[in-house]
Design an enzyme around this catalytic site. Structure first.
Site, PDB file in Angstrom:
ATOM      1  CG  HIS A  64      29.432  19.396  35.651  1.00  0.00           C
ATOM      2  ND1 HIS A  64      28.601  18.920  36.819  1.00  0.00           N
ATOM      3  CD2 HIS A  64      28.939  18.421  34.653  1.00  0.00           C
ATOM      4  CE1 HIS A  64      27.807  17.719  36.480  1.00  0.00           C
ATOM      5  NE2 HIS A  64      28.123  17.522  35.066  1.00  0.00           N
ATOM      6  CG  HIS A  65      36.827  21.572  33.957  1.00  0.00           C
ATOM      7  ND1 HIS A  65      36.623  20.274  33.556  1.00  0.00           N
ATOM      8  CD2 HIS A  65      37.530  22.085  33.070  1.00  0.00           C
ATOM      9  CE1 HIS A  65      37.274  20.004  32.396  1.00  0.00           C
ATOM     10  NE2 HIS A  65      38.034  21.139  31.956  1.00  0.00           N
ATOM     11  NE  ARG A  66      38.091  24.802  29.304  1.00  0.00           N
ATOM     12  CZ  ARG A  66      38.354  25.987  29.938  1.00  0.00           C
ATOM     13  NH1 ARG A  66      37.359  26.594  30.655  1.00  0.00           N
ATOM     14  NH2 ARG A  66      39.637  26.271  30.109  1.00  0.00           N
ATOM     15  CE  LYS A  70      31.173  16.716  21.076  1.00  0.00           C
ATOM     16  NZ  LYS A  70      30.229  15.497  20.954  1.00  0.00           N
ATOM     17  CE  LYS A  94      40.174  10.437  24.766  1.00  0.00           C
ATOM     18  NZ  LYS A  94      39.251   9.304  24.177  1.00  0.00           N
ATOM     19  CG  ASP A  99      44.638  23.289  24.467  1.00  0.00           C
ATOM     20  OD1 ASP A  99      44.669  23.333  25.645  1.00  0.00           O
ATOM     21  OD2 ASP A  99      45.672  23.556  24.030  1.00  0.00           O
ATOM     22  CE  LYS A 106      33.139   7.000  25.163  1.00  0.00           C
ATOM     23  NZ  LYS A 106      34.081   7.531  24.504  1.00  0.00           N
ATOM     24  CB  SER A 362      32.901  15.889  18.258  1.00  0.00           C
ATOM     25  OG  SER A 362      32.424  14.715  17.780  1.00  0.00           O
TER      26      SER A 362
HETATM   27  P1  NAD Z   1      33.489   0.115  15.878  1.00  0.00           P
HETATM   28  O1  NAD Z   1      32.180  -0.114  16.809  1.00  0.00           O
HETATM   29  O2  NAD Z   1      33.280   1.147  14.818  1.00  0.00           O
HETATM   30  O3  NAD Z   1      34.590  -0.917  15.929  1.00  0.00           O
HETATM   31  C1  NAD Z   1      35.060  -1.743  16.727  1.00  0.00           C
HETATM   32  C2  NAD Z   1      35.801  -3.076  16.376  1.00  0.00           C
HETATM   33  O4  NAD Z   1      36.456  -3.611  17.074  1.00  0.00           O
HETATM   34  C3  NAD Z   1      34.559  -3.841  15.583  1.00  0.00           C
HETATM   35  O5  NAD Z   1      34.968  -3.942  14.018  1.00  0.00           O
HETATM   36  C4  NAD Z   1      34.591  -5.101  16.481  1.00  0.00           C
HETATM   37  O6  NAD Z   1      33.996  -6.325  15.948  1.00  0.00           O
HETATM   38  C5  NAD Z   1      36.059  -5.224  16.677  1.00  0.00           C
HETATM   39  N1  NAD Z   1      36.318  -5.908  18.081  1.00  0.00           N
HETATM   40  C6  NAD Z   1      35.782  -6.109  18.885  1.00  0.00           C
HETATM   41  N2  NAD Z   1      36.476  -6.797  19.864  1.00  0.00           N
HETATM   42  C7  NAD Z   1      37.223  -7.369  19.344  1.00  0.00           C
HETATM   43  C8  NAD Z   1      38.797  -8.376  19.785  1.00  0.00           C
HETATM   44  N3  NAD Z   1      38.612  -8.896  20.866  1.00  0.00           N
HETATM   45  N4  NAD Z   1      39.597  -8.328  18.957  1.00  0.00           N
HETATM   46  C9  NAD Z   1      39.723  -7.867  17.846  1.00  0.00           C
HETATM   47  N5  NAD Z   1      38.583  -7.017  17.172  1.00  0.00           N
HETATM   48  C10 NAD Z   1      37.368  -6.855  18.117  1.00  0.00           C
HETATM   49  O7  NAD Z   1      33.846   1.113  17.299  1.00  0.00           O
HETATM   50  P2  NAD Z   1      34.975   2.455  17.262  1.00  0.00           P
HETATM   51  O8  NAD Z   1      34.363   3.559  17.214  1.00  0.00           O
HETATM   52  O9  NAD Z   1      36.017   2.295  16.308  1.00  0.00           O
HETATM   53  O10 NAD Z   1      35.536   2.389  18.756  1.00  0.00           O
HETATM   54  C11 NAD Z   1      36.981   1.308  18.880  1.00  0.00           C
HETATM   55  C12 NAD Z   1      37.709   2.154  19.915  1.00  0.00           C
HETATM   56  O11 NAD Z   1      37.987   3.294  20.014  1.00  0.00           O
HETATM   57  C13 NAD Z   1      36.942   2.091  21.424  1.00  0.00           C
HETATM   58  O12 NAD Z   1      37.630   1.897  22.770  1.00  0.00           O
HETATM   59  C14 NAD Z   1      36.615   3.359  21.495  1.00  0.00           C
HETATM   60  O13 NAD Z   1      35.953   4.071  22.799  1.00  0.00           O
HETATM   61  C15 NAD Z   1      37.508   4.256  20.757  1.00  0.00           C
HETATM   62  N6  NAD Z   1      37.322   5.503  20.197  1.00  0.00           N
HETATM   63  C16 NAD Z   1      36.381   5.864  19.351  1.00  0.00           C
HETATM   64  C17 NAD Z   1      36.283   7.067  18.806  1.00  0.00           C
HETATM   65  C18 NAD Z   1      35.268   7.195  17.678  1.00  0.00           C
HETATM   66  O14 NAD Z   1      35.148   8.430  16.934  1.00  0.00           O
HETATM   67  N7  NAD Z   1      34.470   6.470  17.343  1.00  0.00           N
HETATM   68  C19 NAD Z   1      37.135   7.919  19.071  1.00  0.00           C
HETATM   69  C20 NAD Z   1      37.896   7.735  20.243  1.00  0.00           C
HETATM   70  C21 NAD Z   1      38.083   6.572  20.580  1.00  0.00           C
END
Ligand code: NAD
Length: 471
Positions: A64-66, A70, A94, A99, A106, A362
């Site tokens: 909660h520092h900011r 999100k 992150k 910044d 989450k 975002s």
């Molecule tokens: P998503 O649901 O759009 O896609 C994930 C994909 O990975 C799916 O197509 C799924 O079938 C596939 N998958 C699952 N298990 C697998 C495996 N064992 N081997 C190969 N493929 C596999 O999810 P996303 O939003 O792309 O998120 C993916 C990662 O990125 C997560 O760790 C998430 O926390 C991180 N992330 C997402 C965002 C965002 O803006 N969406 C931002 C930062 C970090």
């Protein structure tokens, strides 16, 4: 996962402690930065085609520092509280690293999205949202969710609509969630933002001549052989932007198998094949890999894990051939694997920096919602007119008129997407250089993750100290 003895949250804290040990802050302050400030665990009923079912969900506000805090909302069959706490903590670090003025949070709902209809998922999302509203765990100035694994713009629309229905007339209500469709208060470029950020970060890393030399790689992204795990939002866009920049996508992996083609795969063609067949397997001209994890061990220069945590482990790390691991996913590398890879001189570009493009855009969406005006709307025509006047003056001075195409290109004022991408590029380059400098200045720091955590701890500590909580 074999070889990983720590939970995801413990792994994040190992990384935190490794950086904290290099810093001079009082232990109490470090403990406060590390702690999850609020954890809300819920079980809620939803009527589905199987009758009433009870779903388990969480929202964790790490810091909660900011405010607001999100972070995305994950829908997955295996999600648990430890995982959501780890992801929330990563969000705090992150946001600090790039910044973005938010604390970390989450959310998660334990649900296998493939087992439910769109209507059922809508009921689950709306009920989860109203539980968050009831406990004051959502709001434009409190806690602002976004998409993550298993959720997308569709779920964000349902969340915004539910929040607005429960808060009628609240002027800034649309800013209660980001990653909305552009027609529903979203911002252009958010869908591809994380993947585009991964690309900017990788491009910056590969542009450092000394570091590439140490890895035995040529400078620049062009020609680099890349393997991508997960062809979802982050993986698909990372692969696409890297391919456009001249990388050769030699391998991809999805849940049910991997593909290998040393001459390169056309990412869009693979995705089309997957849509038509329901699997990436048997893509023409490529070798199908089983089990899917084999793709991580393919001969390549860059491995982009973009699926889930705990994919690169002590078990497979010794066989990984990539010289660069670009963490698109959160927590893909276990602490034990990281040690093995660092000892082998592999460059790990850490999640806390590399996938920050999503939260960066975002942030722009949240600002847009609060200001109630599209980026570029106010200044575009004015800038175009100013450029027109400048060109006219140059033409008059030189006696040479500009060609029409040239004129249009110079005069064009920025649209929203231009400003978003330029803000994202600036953020990813600036943060990379900050982290790199921290690493170069301190001989005790040998890896970018520790440097990134040092950067984050400094920034969060500073804001606690400014708040006067730790005089
Ligand atoms: P998503 O649901 O759009 O896609 C994930 C994909 O990975 C799916 O197509 C799924 O079938 C596939 N998958 C699952 N298990 C697998 C495996 N064992 N081997 C190969 N493929 C596999 O999810 P996303 O939003 O792309 O998120 C993916 C990662 O990125 C997560 O760790 C998430 O926390 C991180 N992330 C997402 C965002 C965002 O803006 N969406 C931002 C930062 C970090």
């Amino acid at each position: 996962m074999a070889g990983n003895h720590l939970s995801f949250y413990e792994t994040v804290n190992v990384y935190f402690e490794k950086a904290a040990a290099l810093l001079d802050y009082p232990r109490g302050l470090l403990e406060q930065i590390k702690a999850c400030n609020a954890v809300y665990a819920i079980q809620f009923p939803v009527r589905t085609s199987r009758g009433y079912e009870v779903f388990e969900g969480w929202r964790v506000q790490h810091s909660h520092h900011r405010l607001p805090v999100k972070g995305g909302i994950r829908y997955a069959p295996e999600v648990n509280q430890d995982e959501v706490m780890a992801l929330a903590a990563l969000m705090t670090y992150k946001c600090a690293i790039v910044d973005v003025p938010f604390g970390g949070a989450k959310g998660g709902v334990r649900v296998d999205t493939k087992q439910y209809t769109e209507e059922e998922l809508q009921h689950i999302t709306r009920r989860y949202t109203s539980e968050l509203v009831n406990k004051n765990f959502i709001g434009p100035g409190i806690d602002v969710p976004a998409p993550d694994y298993g959720t997308s713009a569709r779920e964000m629309t349902w969340i915004a609509d539910t929040y607005m229905a429960l808060n009628p007339g609240q002027l800034d209500a649309l800013a209660c969630v980001t990653g909305k469709p552009v027609t529903q208060g979203g911002i252009s470029g958010r869908v591809e933002a994380t993947g585009r950020g991964v690309y900017y970060g990788l491009r910056e890393a590969c542009d450092q001549a000394d570091e590439m030399k140490a890895l035995g790689l040529a400078r620049g992204l062009a020609g680099k052989r890349v393997v991508v795990q997960g062809l979802g939002n982050v993986g698909y866009h990372s692969a696409k932007f890297c391919q456009e920049a001249g990388c050769v996508i030699v391998g991809v992996a999805e849940r049910d198998g991997g593909l290998h083609r040393p001459q390169g795969l056309d990412v869009d063609a693979v995705v089309r094949h997957q849509k038509e067949r329901g699997t990436i397997r048997e893509f023409p001209g490529a070798r199908t890999l089983t089990p899917t994890g084999a793709a991580l061990e393919l001969d390549c220069d860059i491995l982009i894990p973009a699926a889930l945590e705990n994919q690169v482990t002590a078990d497979n790390a010794p066989r990984i051939k990539a010289r660069i691991i670009a963490e698109g996913a959160n927590g893909p590398t276990t602490a034990e694997a990281e040690k093995i890879l660092l000892d082998r001189g592999v460059l790990i570009i850490p999640d806390v920096y590399l996938n920050a493009g999503g939260v960066t855009v975002s942030y722009f969406e949240w600002v847009k919602n609060l200001s109630h005006v599209r980026f570029g709307r106010v200044g575009k025509r004015f800038e175009e007119a100013a450029s027109e006047r400048m060109l006219a003056a140059i033409e008059q001075a030189t006696g040479r008129p500009f060609a029409e195409a040239e004129r249009r290109q110079i005069v064009r004022g920025p649209d929203e997407i231009d400003l978003v991408n330029s803000g994202l590029e600036e953020t990813m380059i600036g943060a990379y250089q900050q982290i790199r400098e921290i690493k170069q200045r301190d001989a005790r720091i040998h890896d970018l993750r520790t440097a990134a955590f040092v950067s984050a701890i400094h920034k969060v500590a500073r804001s606690y100290l400014e708040l006067g909580i730790f005089p």
